[in-house]
Design a protein around this motif. Structure first.
Motif, mmCIF file in Angstrom:
data_model
loop_
_atom_site.group_PDB
_atom_site.id
_atom_site.type_symbol
_atom_site.label_atom_id
_atom_site.label_comp_id
_atom_site.label_asym_id
_atom_site.label_seq_id
_atom_site.Cartn_x
_atom_site.Cartn_y
_atom_site.Cartn_z
ATOM 1 N N VAL A 31 -4.839 -2.589 -18.086
ATOM 2 C CA VAL A 31 -4.062 -2.720 -16.978
ATOM 3 C C VAL A 31 -3.749 -1.753 -15.937
ATOM 4 N N PRO A 32 -3.732 -0.511 -16.824
ATOM 5 C CA PRO A 32 -4.460 0.928 -16.054
ATOM 6 C C PRO A 32 -5.489 0.928 -14.465
ATOM 7 N N GLN A 33 -6.659 0.989 -15.954
ATOM 8 C CA GLN A 33 -7.350 0.778 -14.290
ATOM 9 C C GLN A 33 -7.325 -0.192 -13.248
ATOM 10 N N ILE A 34 -7.201 -1.186 -13.823
ATOM 11 C CA ILE A 34 -6.406 -2.030 -12.996
ATOM 12 C C ILE A 34 -5.666 -1.683 -11.688
ATOM 13 N N ILE A 35 -4.673 -1.192 -12.265
ATOM 14 C CA ILE A 35 -4.038 -0.200 -11.447
ATOM 15 C C ILE A 35 -3.802 0.178 -10.042
ATOM 16 N N GLU A 36 -5.554 1.281 -10.788
ATOM 17 C CA GLU A 36 -6.208 2.080 -10.075
ATOM 18 C C GLU A 36 -6.919 1.780 -9.095
ATOM 19 N N ALA A 37 -7.563 0.416 -9.315
ATOM 20 C CA ALA A 37 -8.175 0.447 -8.327
ATOM 21 C C ALA A 37 -7.383 -0.807 -7.151
ATOM 22 N N ALA A 38 -6.533 -1.091 -7.565
ATOM 23 C CA ALA A 38 -5.560 -2.028 -7.046
ATOM 24 C C ALA A 38 -4.754 -1.064 -5.940
ATOM 25 N N LYS A 39 -4.445 -0.110 -6.345
ATOM 26 C CA LYS A 39 -4.039 1.229 -5.161
ATOM 27 C C LYS A 39 -4.852 1.730 -4.637
ATOM 28 N N ARG A 40 -6.067 2.180 -4.624
ATOM 29 C CA ARG A 40 -7.296 2.387 -4.198
ATOM 30 C C ARG A 40 -7.814 1.434 -2.694
ATOM 31 N N GLY A 41 -7.547 0.093 -3.577
ATOM 32 C CA GLY A 41 -7.772 -0.617 -2.056
ATOM 33 C C GLY A 41 -6.380 -0.293 -1.216
ATOM 34 N N VAL A 42 -5.204 -0.777 -1.841
ATOM 35 C CA VAL A 42 -4.412 -0.595 -0.342
ATOM 36 C C VAL A 42 -4.247 0.518 -0.090
ATOM 37 N N MET A 43 -5.065 1.405 -0.861
ATOM 38 C CA MET A 43 -5.185 3.130 0.270
ATOM 39 C C MET A 43 -5.733 2.927 1.144
ATOM 40 N N LEU A 44 -7.593 2.311 0.743
ATOM 41 C CA LEU A 44 -8.678 2.147 1.909
ATOM 42 C C LEU A 44 -7.882 1.528 3.223
ATOM 43 N N SER A 45 -6.508 0.326 3.001
ATOM 44 C CA SER A 45 -6.413 -0.324 3.844
ATOM 45 C C SER A 45 -5.169 0.060 4.961
ATOM 46 N N GLY A 46 -4.964 1.690 4.296
ATOM 47 C CA GLY A 46 -3.653 2.053 5.724
ATOM 48 C C GLY A 46 -2.767 1.798 4.336
ATOM 49 N N ALA A 47 -2.366 1.632 3.775
ATOM 50 C CA ALA A 47 -0.893 0.931 3.308
ATOM 51 C C ALA A 47 -0.630 1.990 2.510
#
Ligand code: FES
Length: 568
Positions: free
Chosen positions: A57-73
């Motif tokens: 889960v910690p790695q999934i969270i990091e990757a999901a956060k990256r996706g969110v921020m790459l999209s400007g949220a």
């Protein structure tokens, strides 16, 4: 404007002050005004040292956060309850509704424009989806993914079908202490969920079929790099949903989406628990799961996925064969391909993009199914007026029509104490009956429906017997096992009336389960039943709430006050 950080302000009687205070405090984390003015994507954190299934889960969270921020949220991670199957006392099912309430309330209480829920171990995805449906905020589900397979003496192993198979061998004296110890280090070789078609895999496939997660999200193994790329992509989708304010679960979970989920549940030879969870999710919407319709679908939909416990392979093989998109392509007109997903695509587009893997045999074409009919059947009869369920894709064919003498156990404890007693009067033709193991009886409807074969019979080579109960069974288990008998015995269901030596008839073809005792005698036995007082375990706290409000299996075992008004 009530988006982002302005959503759901804490009440101090002055909205401007509430926002000022919220910003002042959150700035302590080092955020800039630019970050705080973005759309917010909440991300649940269900990592726990007690939950190895959620180890990534910690790695999934990091990757999901990256996706969110790459999209400007802006991502905000928040903790919720985590439930691991083998660490939850008395059962994980007992805690599912608590997790659903916790998750729903934290989604409601905190400012977010969309939410990513990350789960996988059996009860977590159902709890999170129940929560998301009730909160009705745009939601992306990221399953943690299945473990990779293990190996033992040249054999491929998987949790937990092989846990049960090898433990049965150990009980029968076919393998010794040293070997069972070696096996325990090989059954779960990585983080992730059980890699057979157990409840976790079943719910992940259903989630994908409901359009709540991205294609392939059910099957990518938990440790694979591909899973983290999927998490990043999920983050991007969640950011787009936050900006677009949709689609919401209520827009995706239509009548045909629920029908699709039932078709997929049958076609994958899914877990019996999947039916309870899907029912609970539907009860949070205006839709309902009708057991007769589900059974009828089972007669029309073949089992196409060759996975244990109904077949041979494991989740990673299903993944490399094309995953749920390839299954949808094979199912074709059996599903409504116009149903939509979180990306705004139709299932038709998802199926059209499915990989065609030459030579794979984990996903069968319709003309070459594993079983010509679906995996689950709904039974009725004087023993189960409101239904019972059998996973007959994982049962012994010759026991599907069987009449035998009842050998009754009053509770899980009674069964544990007496089952292996050499003096127990039991033969291979008998029907093992377990009662007081339903939603209220145990409590929490333990996965005790897989009653072990009595040691004396196991040592004589008996591999399967008809076993019936008001309990549940792990989706990883197998055998001729009738479950979820409703109403349960603890509230006076007919299972409470069975006596040792009564004859019980199971006829799966006719979808019946009956106690062959005349009606007059059953009435006498029923009149003699004492009405149950509130059990001592339910005197306070969550236990009290659970005992007061839990519904029976045919209604999904949710709390009565959590349901949405149904359309019937
Ligand atoms: Fe967590 Fe099987 S124990 S999925």
């Amino acid at each position: 404007m009530t988006d982002g950080l302005r959503k759901g302000l804490t009440s101090y009687g002055d909205a401007g002050f509430s926002l000022f205070l919220r910003k002042a405090f959150i700035k302590a984390m080092g955020y800039s005004d630019d970050a705080l003015d973005r759309p917010i994507v909440g991300i649940t954190n269900t990592y726990s040292d007690y939950n190895p299934c959620h180890g990534n889960v910690p790695q999934i969270i990091e990757a999901a956060k990256r996706g969110v921020m790459l999209s400007g949220a802006m991502p905000f991670v928040f903790p919720t309850i985590s439930i691991a199957e083998s660490f939850a006392h008395p059962t994980s099912m007992y805690l599912r509704n608590l997790m659903a309430m916790d998750t729903e309330e934290m989604i409601r209480a905190q400012p977010m424009d969309s939410v990513i829920v990350i789960g996988g171990c059996d009860k977590t995805l159902p709890a999170q989806i129940m929560a998301a449906v009730s909160a009705d905020l745009p939601t992306v589900v990221i399953p943690v993914g299945p473990m990779v397979v293990g190996h033992h003496r040249g054999e491929v192993l998987g949790a937990c079908t092989d846990c049960r198979r090898l433990w049965a061998k150990y009980r029968a004296g076919e393998i010794d202490d040293g070997e069972i110890e070696a096996v325990s280090g090989r059954l779960a070789p990585s983080v992730g969920t059980c890699m057979v078609m157990g409840t976790a895999s079943t719910m992940a496939c259903i989630t994908e079929a409901l359009g709540l997660s991205l294609p392939m999200s059910a099957t990518i193994p938990a440790p694979h790099a591909e899973r983290f790329r999927l998490a990043e992509a999920s983050g991007k989708v969640a950011a787009a949903m936050a900006a677009a304010k949709g689609p919401r679960p209520s827009e995706l979970l239509t009548k045909s989406a629920f029908r699709n989920a039932q078709v997929v549940l049958q076609a994958i030879g899914g877990s019996t628990n999947g039916l309870i969870h899907l029912t609970a999710i539907a009860h949070r919407t205006p839709h309902r799961i009708d057991l007769e319709t589900f059974d009828k679908l089972g007669r029309e939909v073949p089992v196409l996925i060759d996975l244990k416990p109904s077949g041979q392979h494991y989740m990673e093989h299903f993944h490399h064969a094309g995953g749920v998109p390839r299954l949808l392509a094979q199912l074709g007109d059996l599903v409504d391909l116009d149903a939509r997903t979180i990306e705004g695509k139709t299932l038709r587009q998802v199926a059209a993009a499915a990989e065609d893997v030459p030579g794979q045999d984990a996903i069968r074409p319709r003309q070459m199914p594993i079983k010509p009919e679906g995996g689950l059947a709904v039974l009725r009869g004087n023993l189960a007026p409101r239904g019972a369920v059998i996973k007959y894709s994982a049962a012994t064919a010759k026991l599907l029509q069987h009449t035998g003498r009842a050998v009754v156990f009053e509770s899980v404890e009674d069964m544990t104490l007496r089952l292996d007693d050499p003096a127990l009067d039991v033969t291979a033709d008998d029907v093992l009956v377990l009662r007081n193991a339903g939603p209220k009886g145990a409590p929490g409807m333990p996965e005790a429906g897989y009653l072990p074969i009595p040691k004396r019979l196991a040592r004589a080579g008996v591999k399967d017997m008809v076993r019936i109960s008001d309990a549940r069974m792990s989706g990883t288990a197998f055998g001729t096992i009738v479950l979820h008998i409703t109403p349960e015995s603890a509230i006076g269901g007919p299972l409470a009336l069975v006596k040792n030596g009564d004859m019980i008839r199971l006829d799966v073809e006719r979808r019946s389960i009956d106690l062959l005792v005349d009606e007059g005698e059953l009435k006498r036995r029923s009149a003699a039943l004492k009405s149950a007082a509130a059990p001592p375990w339910a005197s306070r706290g969550y236990a009290h709430l659970f005992n007061e409000a839990v519904l029976q299996a045919d209604e999904g075992c949710d709390f009565d006050f959590m349901r949405a008004k149904g359309k019937g």
